[in-house]
Design an enzyme around this catalytic site. Sequence first.
Site, mmCIF file in Angstrom:
data_model
loop_
_atom_site.group_PDB
_atom_site.id
_atom_site.type_symbol
_atom_site.label_atom_id
_atom_site.label_comp_id
_atom_site.label_asym_id
_atom_site.label_seq_id
_atom_site.Cartn_x
_atom_site.Cartn_y
_atom_site.Cartn_z
ATOM 1 N N ASP A 265 -4.326 -6.905 12.045
ATOM 2 C CA ASP A 265 -4.024 -5.554 11.584
ATOM 3 C C ASP A 265 -4.774 -4.511 12.400
ATOM 4 O O ASP A 265 -5.978 -4.653 12.652
ATOM 5 C CB ASP A 265 -4.408 -5.448 10.104
ATOM 6 C CG ASP A 265 -4.190 -4.062 9.547
ATOM 7 O OD1 ASP A 265 -3.034 -3.667 9.387
ATOM 8 O OD2 ASP A 265 -5.198 -3.359 9.301
ATOM 9 N N GLU A 332 -0.639 -6.207 15.767
ATOM 10 C CA GLU A 332 -0.004 -4.936 15.413
ATOM 11 C C GLU A 332 -0.375 -3.935 16.506
ATOM 12 O O GLU A 332 -1.425 -3.308 16.483
ATOM 13 C CB GLU A 332 -0.485 -4.435 14.059
ATOM 14 C CG GLU A 332 0.265 -3.173 13.659
ATOM 15 C CD GLU A 332 -0.386 -2.445 12.502
ATOM 16 O OE1 GLU A 332 0.339 -1.758 11.765
ATOM 17 O OE2 GLU A 332 -1.616 -2.543 12.344
#
Length: 618
Positions: A265, A332
């Site tokens: 993330d 990401e």
Amino acid sequence: MEMSVWMRTGLVAVAGWMGLAGACVQAQVAAVPPAVPPTAAEVKAAAQPTHDETWWKHAVVYEIYPRSFQDSNGDGLGDLNGITQRLDYLEKLGVDAIWIAPMFPSPQVDFGYDVSDYEAVDPQYGTLADMDRLIQEAKKHNIRICLDWVVNHTSDKHKWFEESASSRTNPKADWYMWSDGKPLDPNAPEYMKKAAHDGMMPPNNWESGFGGSAWEWVPARKQFYYHMFYKQQPDLNWRNPAVEKAMFDGMRFWMDRGVAGFRLDAVPTLFEDPQNRDNPVLEGTNSQGDPRLKGIYTDNLPEVHGVIRRMRAMVETYPKTGFPGSRVLIGETYLPNTVELDKWYGGQDQNELQLPMDMLIGFRGDRAKLDVPYLRRYLTEVETEVHGSQPLLVFDNHDNVRSHDRYGDGVHDAAIDRAIATMLLTSKATALMYYGEELGMPTTTPTRVEDVKDPIGITGWPREKGRDGERTPMQWDASTDAGFSTAAKTWLPVPPNYTTLNVANEEKDPTSLLNWYKRLIALRRNTPALHDGGVVFVDTSNTNVLSYVRTPPGGAKPVVVSMNLSAQPQTVKLDMAAAGVTGTKLKTLITDVPSLEKNDRTSDIQLPPYGSLVAEVQ
């Protein structure tokens, strides 16, 4: 990333690539360099079939937002046992791996992206035993489990931060980003002055993506800590080797239990400028009403690549328990161009992420339309400019208005959904899906601020309405709560169209989007050219129709894909010779154009608005 990459008014995306909306904004359209045509050698390399059976190079990865997928105990929240209950569905769909959004213990300020313990399961989602059972049951369905690994920050309720915040001399004092700040300046921007304490204000103009200064005062230390996101999400200090070791140990904990990989993330944001220099100020304000900044000192700093290289080395040498085959690191990675994307693979060395997400194709940002020259350019770039690494395409996730709404025109929505699916599942790329994408689930944004659950929507209303709309419960059937739950009230309301748009209805309809996805995934798995083939773009001067040939391994037949991405009918001529293919006849494999079911021509092909054709070349 727990920040939306879209500034929204209702469902309309009005801004481009936003590295962390409000915290560091950089419009993608301004960052796109001039197109450089690939060399003949690069085109030839992209056209070559592959013979690598590494699982993630052929995978369909399916993101599950656990709160919203299936509630097994009637409390209105999805949970791990609910995912286990739906493994039959996922296997029949053709899913190879599940990416589960954070299910770790958390105060749920940002719905799991504020982790308070990396080696446990939040009780609202189940127990560690439930996770072990999910991993084992998924294996029986030939499905791997990947976890969402929140690397940039923790919760302020994590024991690491509680210790770090207690004093400047404790053992974890430098596990987070701390600063004394600087004397209060009456001419400083208002959001910096609002964060001031004891005559001191933040050391720079860095902003939180949830509004205001990215620095928060802690009286016990008489210092500010940095938080790129919500104030309850303090950033870790990745310059401290102890932080890296602790995070790597957490990954080992889950790999010991059979996890096949991690989605990292907000991974470009691990490092900040050690000199605390101000980010450049751009024109206008962001969705939170703060000045727009260009995040050159808070995003995508070069030091992050050293961490990822060490992480990749650790993962690759880790004992291969559970599923055989390599573990995978998915990133990401909202980046401004393909050159930057290549760096996240490790360039020629290919020693960083196996699958950084290519957001340039599915999340344009500057305008939500299926622009053929744009798509052709970036699909070509990711096939020719990443040193042969494996692309990862994605059109939907938990942070963005669903593609059904971003690209839909209100007239041809169903055909547009099918065209997006066709591009995702027939390209030479690993495919990443988001739950409900296969149904054409819409974005259902709250209409009243009092109904908003997402913190960015609460702070940014009405300019930013948050991400609740793309996180609504999965629509399984026409029963109460769409078959998601038996609760009197679910955590987010079920969209009103659930009685007609649901899995049960679409499974019975051979023309449904769900069955379109199933057929495409099966073709992708069982057709050699789609499984292993190279790619060559044809009809490249056409500004309305995107066409390419998947060149097969020896003895197999090529496959041609053609999609009309305009609202007007188009006549297509497919020059197979340009792709080095000698066949002149076609055999339709899948199409949503009835008149093309028996088509065998490569020219004078009539494609209606947003019509798609996938055919074998005879």
